[in-house]
Scaffold this motif. Structure first.
Motif, PDB file in Angstrom:
ATOM      1  N   ILE A 175      -6.193  -5.662  -4.286  1.00  0.00           N
ATOM      2  CA  ILE A 175      -6.921  -4.901  -5.303  1.00  0.00           C
ATOM      3  C   ILE A 175      -6.477  -3.441  -5.313  1.00  0.00           C
ATOM      4  O   ILE A 175      -6.423  -2.804  -6.371  1.00  0.00           O
ATOM      5  CB  ILE A 175      -8.450  -5.050  -5.127  1.00  0.00           C
ATOM      6  CG1 ILE A 175      -9.168  -4.782  -6.461  1.00  0.00           C
ATOM      7  CG2 ILE A 175      -8.994  -4.176  -4.041  1.00  0.00           C
ATOM      8  CD1 ILE A 175      -9.013  -5.876  -7.473  1.00  0.00           C
ATOM      9  N   VAL A 176      -6.100  -2.884  -4.163  1.00  0.00           N
ATOM     10  CA  VAL A 176      -5.548  -1.521  -4.142  1.00  0.00           C
ATOM     11  C   VAL A 176      -4.274  -1.464  -4.980  1.00  0.00           C
ATOM     12  O   VAL A 176      -4.102  -0.576  -5.828  1.00  0.00           O
ATOM     13  CB  VAL A 176      -5.256  -1.060  -2.700  1.00  0.00           C
ATOM     14  CG1 VAL A 176      -4.403   0.212  -2.700  1.00  0.00           C
ATOM     15  CG2 VAL A 176      -6.550  -0.792  -1.947  1.00  0.00           C
ATOM     16  N   GLY A 177      -3.376  -2.412  -4.762  1.00  0.00           N
ATOM     17  CA  GLY A 177      -2.132  -2.427  -5.528  1.00  0.00           C
ATOM     18  C   GLY A 177      -2.390  -2.558  -7.018  1.00  0.00           C
ATOM     19  O   GLY A 177      -1.745  -1.893  -7.845  1.00  0.00           O
ATOM     20  N   ALA A 178      -3.344  -3.402  -7.384  1.00  0.00           N
ATOM     21  CA  ALA A 178      -3.647  -3.610  -8.795  1.00  0.00           C
ATOM     22  C   ALA A 178      -4.236  -2.355  -9.431  1.00  0.00           C
ATOM     23  O   ALA A 178      -3.898  -1.999 -10.565  1.00  0.00           O
ATOM     24  CB  ALA A 178      -4.607  -4.785  -8.939  1.00  0.00           C
ATOM     25  N   ILE A 179      -5.135  -1.693  -8.711  1.00  0.00           N
ATOM     26  CA  ILE A 179      -5.736  -0.461  -9.228  1.00  0.00           C
ATOM     27  C   ILE A 179      -4.664   0.598  -9.474  1.00  0.00           C
ATOM     28  O   ILE A 179      -4.633   1.260 -10.518  1.00  0.00           O
ATOM     29  CB  ILE A 179      -6.811   0.060  -8.263  1.00  0.00           C
ATOM     30  CG1 ILE A 179      -8.063  -0.826  -8.342  1.00  0.00           C
ATOM     31  CG2 ILE A 179      -7.168   1.518  -8.562  1.00  0.00           C
ATOM     32  CD1 ILE A 179      -9.074  -0.547  -7.251  1.00  0.00           C
ATOM     33  N   LEU A 180      -3.753   0.757  -8.526  1.00  0.00           N
ATOM     34  CA  LEU A 180      -2.724   1.780  -8.677  1.00  0.00           C
ATOM     35  C   LEU A 180      -1.772   1.435  -9.816  1.00  0.00           C
ATOM     36  O   LEU A 180      -1.298   2.330 -10.531  1.00  0.00           O
ATOM     37  CB  LEU A 180      -1.971   1.961  -7.360  1.00  0.00           C
ATOM     38  CG  LEU A 180      -2.823   2.454  -6.188  1.00  0.00           C
ATOM     39  CD1 LEU A 180      -1.971   2.648  -4.936  1.00  0.00           C
ATOM     40  CD2 LEU A 180      -3.545   3.755  -6.524  1.00  0.00           C
ATOM     41  N   ALA A 181      -1.486   0.148 -10.021  1.00  0.00           N
ATOM     42  CA  ALA A 181      -0.658  -0.248 -11.159  1.00  0.00           C
ATOM     43  C   ALA A 181      -1.359   0.081 -12.475  1.00  0.00           C
ATOM     44  O   ALA A 181      -0.729   0.573 -13.426  1.00  0.00           O
ATOM     45  CB  ALA A 181      -0.345  -1.744 -11.084  1.00  0.00           C
ATOM     46  N   ALA A 182      -2.660  -0.178 -12.535  1.00  0.00           N
ATOM     47  CA  ALA A 182      -3.411   0.113 -13.763  1.00  0.00           C
ATOM     48  C   ALA A 182      -3.494   1.616 -14.021  1.00  0.00           C
ATOM     49  O   ALA A 182      -3.445   2.061 -15.181  1.00  0.00           O
ATOM     50  CB  ALA A 182      -4.804  -0.497 -13.665  1.00  0.00           C
ATOM     51  N   LEU A 183      -3.631   2.401 -12.958  1.00  0.00           N
ATOM     52  CA  LEU A 183      -3.645   3.850 -13.124  1.00  0.00           C
ATOM     53  C   LEU A 183      -2.301   4.351 -13.646  1.00  0.00           C
ATOM     54  O   LEU A 183      -2.243   5.270 -14.485  1.00  0.00           O
ATOM     55  CB  LEU A 183      -3.991   4.529 -11.795  1.00  0.00           C
ATOM     56  CG  LEU A 183      -5.447   4.403 -11.348  1.00  0.00           C
ATOM     57  CD1 LEU A 183      -5.591   4.821  -9.889  1.00  0.00           C
ATOM     58  CD2 LEU A 183      -6.366   5.242 -12.230  1.00  0.00           C
TER      59      LEU A 183
END
Length: 397
Positions: A175-183
């Protein structure tokens, strides 16, 4: 790295709070919203019948966050949460989809209100399908339902328990990786999005090598006893001084001559029973017995030197106590000092990535229950009288 990023964490237990904890280490302002009574993981030890003054399980995933208690079943508590979300970059939750829908906190409603928001939800089983609202924790959704427990089950034996929060923390990283990709995407589009991960999907990825074989070949190898493994050179062996090691073979045949030299078994290198991978598999039990004898005749220090001289891939099997004292673990940054409320510090596992030269470690202790409620409500524009009224009603604490 994440200084200036505000995350509102409306989550309990481990998987989603673990993601918030990693980003707090990296500088994000993470506001942990807890219900009255607090995150249930605060009671981890007492639920086991053990009374502890500290709770390292809670502290690890919540260090450096600010904490606020809101009763979102009350309209005024829900309004305070919405004001927090209005000023956030990320809303992170693991509340079940049905509960979010009933509270008006579902992603459709919130993203309509806050179109630049990254709405990140961690579920047990995903957002679609008949069981999307099923409660799921890591030993159920990640371990059992995914097939992983069956993969690790000894052939003919009972299933083994998953260690504490093992699957949760893998999901945290997802979920950290996904959040940073979305940002990153938002930098170009100016628009936020829904980000969704589930313990079940993460587990399918973690077990992906075996499951890829299952998809294409229809079956995978069982988890067998040492003498019956598919490749006897990928195995565990005990030394003379009762230390176990994990031995691995790289692809191809190059490691077999090296291993025979390391173990003083050069006479076996061209033995037709063991001359290639297929022969070693067919005669695995016999070969494991010969290797057991060779390993058990020498102490770990001698075995280590011999394997290292041949550049074999191996590692000692350390106990948890040995692992946290391992000089290489410390050199790799696996352990960090976490501030405590008394001005001291305590050792704890580090976030999994290091940023050399940056302040990438814990920024403070985990919040006491409701420690920052007044301060955060004040930042939202509530007056002292309004805050007192929220406390009096039980909507804040």
């Amino acid at each position: 790295m994440l200084e200036g990023l505000r995350i509102v964490e409306y989550a309990t237990y481990v998987a989603a709070p673990g993601a918030g904890g990693v980003m707090a280490d990296w500088g994000a302002d993470v506001i942990k919203v807890e219900p009255p009574g607090g995150d249930p993981i605060r009671m981890f030890f007492s639920s086991l019948g053990v009374e502890e003054a500290s709770n390292p399980v809670f502290d690890m995933d919540n260090r450096g966050k600010r904490g606020i208690i809101l009763d979102t079943t009350q309209e005024v508590g829900r309004e305070a949460l919405l004001k927090l979300i209005d000023g956030a970059d990320v809303f992170l939750t693991n509340v079940r989809p049905g509960g979010l829908q009933r509270a008006g906190l579902d992603h459709e409603t919130i993203l309509k209100r806050c179109p630049r928001l990254i709405y990140a939800i961690l579920t047990g089983y995903g957002l679609e399908g008949a069981e999307a609202d099923r409660p799921g924790m890591d030993s159920a959704a990640f371990w059992a339902r995914s097939g992983l427990a069956a993969m690790f089950r000894p052939k003919g034996g009972d299933p083994v328990q998953l260690r504490t929060a093992f699957g949760d923390h893998v999901a945290s990283l997802a979920i950290v990786g996904a959040i940073l990709a979305a940002l990153y995407e938002r930098q170009s589009t100016g628009i936020g999005r829904l980000v969704e991960a589930s313990l079940l999907r993460v587990a399918h990825y973690v077990g992906g090598s075996d499951l890829a074989i299952q998809h294409t070949r229809g079956r995978i190898a069982s988890n067998r006893a040492r003498a019956d493994v598919p490749n006897p050179l990928i195995n565990y062996f005990k030394t003379q001084d009762d230390h176990w090691i994990s031995l691995l073979q790289r692809q191809g045949e190059k490691d077999w001559p090296k291993l025979t030299r390391a173990l003083g078994l050069e006479h076996l290198v061209d033995d037709p029973r063991f001359a290639n991978n297929r022969a070693r598999r067919e005669n695995g039990a016999e070969l494991v017995g010969l290797m057991d004898t060779a390993f058990s005749a020498r102490p770990l220090a001698d075995v280590a030197a011999a394997l290292d001289a041949e550049e074999m891939v191996w590692a000692p099997i350390l106990t948890p106590a040995e692992a946290i004292a391992d000089p290489q673990a410390r050199a790799a940054g696996c352990i960090v000092q976490t501030p405590t409320h008394d001005g001291g510090s305590m050792p704890a596992p580090a976030a999994p990535v290091r940023f050399p030269g940056a302040d990438d470690g814990p920024k403070g202790p985990s919040p006491r229950l409701g420690e920052h409620t007044r301060a955060i409500l004040g930042e939202l524009g509530y007056s002292e009288g309004e805050i007192d009224a929220l406390y009096a009603s039980g909507a804040a604490a």
